[in-house]
Design a protein around this motif. Structure first.
Motif, short mmCIF file in Angstrom:
data_model
loop_
_atom_site.label_atom_id
_atom_site.label_comp_id
_atom_site.label_asym_id
_atom_site.label_seq_id
_atom_site.Cartn_x
_atom_site.Cartn_y
_atom_site.Cartn_z
N ALA A 95 24.41 48.95 33.68
CA ALA A 95 24.54 47.65 34.36
C ALA A 95 25.96 47.11 34.19
N HIS A 96 26.53 47.31 33.02
CA HIS A 96 27.92 46.90 32.81
C HIS A 96 28.85 47.69 33.71
N THR A 97 28.60 48.98 33.87
CA THR A 97 29.43 49.82 34.73
C THR A 97 29.34 49.36 36.17
N VAL A 98 28.14 49.06 36.65
CA VAL A 98 27.97 48.58 38.03
C VAL A 98 28.68 47.24 38.20
N LEU A 99 28.53 46.34 37.23
CA LEU A 99 29.20 45.05 37.31
C LEU A 99 30.72 45.23 37.32
N ALA A 100 31.24 46.15 36.52
CA ALA A 100 32.68 46.39 36.49
C ALA A 100 33.17 46.94 37.83
N VAL A 101 32.40 47.81 38.46
CA VAL A 101 32.79 48.34 39.77
C VAL A 101 32.79 47.23 40.81
N VAL A 102 31.76 46.41 40.82
CA VAL A 102 31.68 45.30 41.78
C VAL A 102 32.84 44.33 41.55
N MET A 103 33.13 44.04 40.30
CA MET A 103 34.23 43.13 40.00
C MET A 103 35.58 43.74 40.37
N GLY A 104 35.73 45.04 40.18
CA GLY A 104 36.97 45.71 40.59
C GLY A 104 37.17 45.64 42.09
N LEU A 105 36.10 45.82 42.85
CA LEU A 105 36.20 45.68 44.31
C LEU A 105 36.55 44.25 44.70
N SER A 106 36.04 43.30 43.95
CA SER A 106 36.36 41.90 44.23
C SER A 106 37.83 41.59 43.93
N VAL A 107 38.38 42.22 42.92
CA VAL A 107 39.81 42.06 42.63
C VAL A 107 40.64 42.60 43.79
N LEU A 108 40.25 43.76 44.32
CA LEU A 108 40.95 44.31 45.48
C LEU A 108 40.84 43.39 46.69
N ASP A 109 39.69 42.75 46.86
CA ASP A 109 39.52 41.78 47.94
C ASP A 109 40.45 40.58 47.75
N SER A 110 40.56 40.10 46.52
CA SER A 110 41.46 38.97 46.25
C SER A 110 42.92 39.35 46.52
N LEU A 111 43.28 40.58 46.18
CA LEU A 111 44.63 41.05 46.45
C LEU A 111 44.90 41.13 47.95
N ALA A 112 43.92 41.63 48.69
CA ALA A 112 44.07 41.71 50.15
C ALA A 112 44.17 40.32 50.77
N ARG A 113 43.41 39.37 50.24
CA ARG A 113 43.50 37.99 50.75
C ARG A 113 44.88 37.40 50.51
N LEU A 114 45.48 37.73 49.38
CA LEU A 114 46.82 37.23 49.10
C LEU A 114 47.84 37.87 50.04
N LEU A 115 47.70 39.17 50.26
CA LEU A 115 48.66 39.87 51.10
C LEU A 115 48.56 39.47 52.57
N PHE A 116 47.35 39.18 53.03
CA PHE A 116 47.14 38.88 54.45
C PHE A 116 46.75 37.42 54.69
N ALA A 117 47.17 36.51 53.81
CA ALA A 117 46.80 35.10 53.93
C ALA A 117 47.33 34.48 55.22
N HIS A 118 48.54 34.84 55.60
CA HIS A 118 49.14 34.27 56.80
C HIS A 118 48.36 34.69 58.06
N GLN A 119 47.97 35.96 58.12
CA GLN A 119 47.21 36.44 59.28
C GLN A 119 45.83 35.79 59.34
N VAL A 120 45.22 35.56 58.20
CA VAL A 120 43.90 34.92 58.18
C VAL A 120 44.01 33.48 58.66
N THR A 121 45.07 32.79 58.26
CA THR A 121 45.28 31.41 58.71
C THR A 121 45.46 31.37 60.23
N GLN A 122 46.22 32.30 60.77
CA GLN A 122 46.41 32.35 62.22
C GLN A 122 45.09 32.65 62.93
N MET A 123 44.29 33.53 62.37
CA MET A 123 43.00 33.86 62.96
C MET A 123 42.07 32.64 62.96
N ILE A 124 42.08 31.88 61.88
CA ILE A 124 41.25 30.66 61.82
C ILE A 124 41.66 29.69 62.91
#
Length: 179
Positions: A95-124
Protein backbone atom coordinates in the motif's frame (compact mmCIF):
# COMPACT_ATOMS: atom_id res chain seq x y z
CA UNK A 1 4.28 -9.21 31.09
CA UNK A 2 2.85 -12.67 31.53
CA UNK A 3 4.98 -15.44 32.94
CA UNK A 4 4.81 -18.91 31.42
CA UNK A 5 6.35 -20.94 34.18
CA UNK A 6 9.90 -20.92 32.88
CA UNK A 7 12.06 -18.40 34.64
CA UNK A 8 13.76 -17.26 31.41
CA UNK A 9 10.70 -17.18 29.14
CA UNK A 10 8.11 -14.42 29.18
CA UNK A 11 5.23 -13.63 26.87
CA UNK A 12 4.17 -10.09 26.15
CA UNK A 13 0.59 -9.03 25.87
CA UNK A 14 -0.78 -8.19 22.45
CA UNK A 15 -0.90 -4.48 23.32
CA UNK A 16 2.78 -4.45 24.27
CA UNK A 17 3.67 -6.40 21.15
CA UNK A 18 1.72 -3.95 19.00
CA UNK A 19 3.39 -0.99 20.70
CA UNK A 20 6.81 -2.50 20.06
CA UNK A 21 5.86 -3.17 16.42
CA UNK A 22 4.86 0.44 15.79
CA UNK A 23 7.50 3.09 15.23
CA UNK A 24 5.93 5.78 17.47
CA UNK A 25 8.03 8.43 15.78
CA UNK A 26 7.26 10.90 13.05
CA UNK A 27 7.08 8.05 10.51
CA UNK A 28 4.15 6.52 12.32
CA UNK A 29 2.41 9.90 12.43
CA UNK A 30 2.92 10.28 8.66
CA UNK A 31 1.26 6.90 8.14
CA UNK A 32 -1.64 7.84 10.42
CA UNK A 33 -2.24 11.16 8.67
CA UNK A 34 -1.89 9.63 5.20
CA UNK A 35 -4.60 7.12 6.11
CA UNK A 36 -6.85 9.86 7.48
CA UNK A 37 -6.41 12.05 4.41
CA UNK A 38 -7.16 9.10 2.14
CA UNK A 39 -10.41 8.41 4.00
CA UNK A 40 -11.31 12.10 3.72
CA UNK A 41 -10.49 11.98 0.00
CA UNK A 42 -12.74 8.96 -0.43
CA UNK A 43 -15.69 10.71 1.19
CA UNK A 44 -15.06 13.91 -0.76
CA UNK A 45 -14.84 11.91 -4.00
CA UNK A 46 -18.08 10.15 -3.20
CA UNK A 47 -19.80 13.43 -2.37
CA UNK A 48 -18.41 14.90 -5.60
CA UNK A 49 -20.25 12.23 -7.59
CA UNK A 50 -23.58 13.50 -6.31
CA UNK A 51 -22.78 17.20 -5.95
CA UNK A 52 -20.54 17.72 -8.97
CA UNK A 53 -21.28 21.46 -9.21
CA UNK A 54 -20.21 22.24 -5.64
CA UNK A 55 -17.43 24.81 -5.55
CA UNK A 56 -16.51 23.92 -1.98
CA UNK A 57 -15.97 20.25 -2.86
CA UNK A 58 -13.88 21.31 -5.87
CA UNK A 59 -11.66 23.45 -3.64
CA UNK A 60 -11.26 20.61 -1.10
CA UNK A 61 -10.34 18.20 -3.91
CA UNK A 62 -7.77 20.64 -5.25
CA UNK A 63 -6.24 21.19 -1.81
CA UNK A 64 -6.00 17.42 -1.29
CA UNK A 65 -4.34 17.26 -4.69
CA UNK A 66 -1.73 19.77 -3.54
CA UNK A 67 -0.49 17.20 -1.01
CA UNK A 68 -0.73 14.38 -3.58
CA UNK A 69 -3.86 12.73 -2.20
CA UNK A 70 -6.02 11.57 -5.12
CA UNK A 71 -9.60 12.78 -4.97
CA UNK A 72 -11.72 13.13 -8.06
CA UNK A 73 -15.51 12.95 -8.35
CA UNK A 74 -15.71 9.29 -9.39
CA UNK A 75 -16.61 6.00 -7.77
CA UNK A 76 -13.28 4.53 -8.86
CA UNK A 77 -11.32 7.25 -7.03
CA UNK A 78 -13.46 6.81 -3.92
CA UNK A 79 -12.99 3.02 -3.89
CA UNK A 80 -9.27 3.31 -4.61
CA UNK A 81 -8.81 5.80 -1.79
CA UNK A 82 -10.72 3.60 0.69
CA UNK A 83 -8.76 0.46 -0.24
CA UNK A 84 -5.48 2.36 -0.09
CA UNK A 85 -6.44 3.92 3.25
CA UNK A 86 -7.12 0.47 4.67
CA UNK A 87 -3.72 -0.76 3.56
CA UNK A 88 -1.97 2.34 4.87
CA UNK A 89 -3.71 2.09 8.25
CA UNK A 90 -2.56 -1.55 8.53
CA UNK A 91 0.98 -0.52 7.50
CA UNK A 92 1.12 -2.81 4.46
CA UNK A 93 4.23 -2.22 2.42
CA UNK A 94 2.49 -2.74 -0.95
CA UNK A 95 0.00 0.00 0.00
CA UNK A 96 2.90 2.34 0.73
CA UNK A 97 4.40 1.49 -2.67
CA UNK A 98 1.12 2.23 -4.46
CA UNK A 99 0.74 5.49 -2.54
CA UNK A 100 4.32 6.47 -3.44
CA UNK A 101 3.67 5.77 -7.13
CA UNK A 102 0.45 7.81 -7.10
CA UNK A 103 2.20 10.65 -5.28
CA UNK A 104 5.11 10.53 -7.73
CA UNK A 105 2.69 10.88 -10.64
CA UNK A 106 1.09 13.81 -8.84
CA UNK A 107 4.49 15.49 -8.52
CA UNK A 108 4.95 15.12 -12.28
CA UNK A 109 1.51 16.66 -12.78
CA UNK A 110 2.47 19.62 -10.58
CA UNK A 111 5.65 20.07 -12.58
CA UNK A 112 3.71 20.03 -15.85
CA UNK A 113 1.27 22.60 -14.46
CA UNK A 114 4.17 24.88 -13.63
CA UNK A 115 5.75 24.47 -17.05
CA UNK A 116 2.51 24.99 -18.98
CA UNK A 117 0.76 27.51 -16.69
CA UNK A 118 0.67 30.22 -19.35
CA UNK A 119 -0.97 27.91 -21.91
CA UNK A 120 -3.56 26.76 -19.37
CA UNK A 121 -4.44 30.37 -18.56
CA UNK A 122 -4.92 31.13 -22.26
CA UNK A 123 -7.09 28.03 -22.65
CA UNK A 124 -9.28 29.10 -19.71
CA UNK A 125 -9.79 32.50 -21.34
CA UNK A 126 -10.68 30.92 -24.70
CA UNK A 127 -13.19 28.52 -23.20
CA UNK A 128 -15.16 31.43 -21.71
CA UNK A 129 -15.15 29.98 -18.21
CA UNK A 130 -16.94 32.44 -15.95
CA UNK A 131 -17.49 33.17 -12.29
CA UNK A 132 -15.86 31.43 -9.37
CA UNK A 133 -14.53 28.59 -11.53
CA UNK A 134 -12.54 31.03 -13.65
CA UNK A 135 -11.16 32.87 -10.63
CA UNK A 136 -10.13 29.63 -8.94
CA UNK A 137 -8.54 28.26 -12.12
CA UNK A 138 -6.61 31.48 -12.71
CA UNK A 139 -5.45 31.48 -9.09
CA UNK A 140 -4.16 27.92 -9.41
CA UNK A 141 -2.37 28.56 -12.70
CA UNK A 142 -0.53 31.69 -11.59
CA UNK A 143 3.24 31.01 -11.61
CA UNK A 144 3.74 31.75 -7.91
CA UNK A 145 0.95 29.44 -6.83
CA UNK A 146 2.13 26.71 -9.23
CA UNK A 147 5.64 26.93 -7.74
CA UNK A 148 4.24 26.77 -4.20
CA UNK A 149 2.08 23.77 -5.11
CA UNK A 150 5.09 22.02 -6.66
CA UNK A 151 7.16 22.66 -3.52
CA UNK A 152 4.36 21.34 -1.28
CA UNK A 153 3.86 18.37 -3.57
CA UNK A 154 7.55 17.42 -3.58
CA UNK A 155 7.79 17.88 0.19
CA UNK A 156 4.82 15.62 0.92
CA UNK A 157 6.16 13.03 -1.55
CA UNK A 158 9.59 12.96 0.09
CA UNK A 159 8.10 12.77 3.59
CA UNK A 160 5.97 9.76 2.62
CA UNK A 161 8.96 8.10 0.94
CA UNK A 162 11.06 8.57 4.08
CA UNK A 163 8.27 7.07 6.21
CA UNK A 164 8.73 3.63 4.60
CA UNK A 165 10.21 1.99 7.76
CA UNK A 166 6.83 2.48 9.46
CA UNK A 167 5.31 0.06 6.93
CA UNK A 168 6.53 -3.29 8.16
CA UNK A 169 3.68 -5.64 7.34
CA UNK A 170 3.95 -7.50 4.08
CA UNK A 171 0.85 -9.63 4.46
CA UNK A 172 -2.21 -9.70 6.61
CA UNK A 173 -2.09 -12.28 9.37
CA UNK A 174 -5.06 -14.16 7.90
CA UNK A 175 -3.84 -13.97 4.29
CA UNK A 176 -1.12 -16.57 4.70
CA UNK A 177 -2.12 -20.07 3.73
CA UNK A 178 -1.73 -22.65 6.43
CA UNK A 179 -0.89 -26.22 5.68
Amino acid sequence: MVETGNKNERLTSSVEACNRWRDHGWRDKVAIWAGRLLVLAAFVSLAGVFFHRSVILRVVMDVLGWVNIPSEPSLFAACMALVLAGGIRRRFRPAHTVLAVVMGLSVLDSLARLLFAHQVTQMINRLHVRGVYRDWAQFQTSPGVCAAILALSVTSFVVVLLARPAFRARFSGSSRTRV
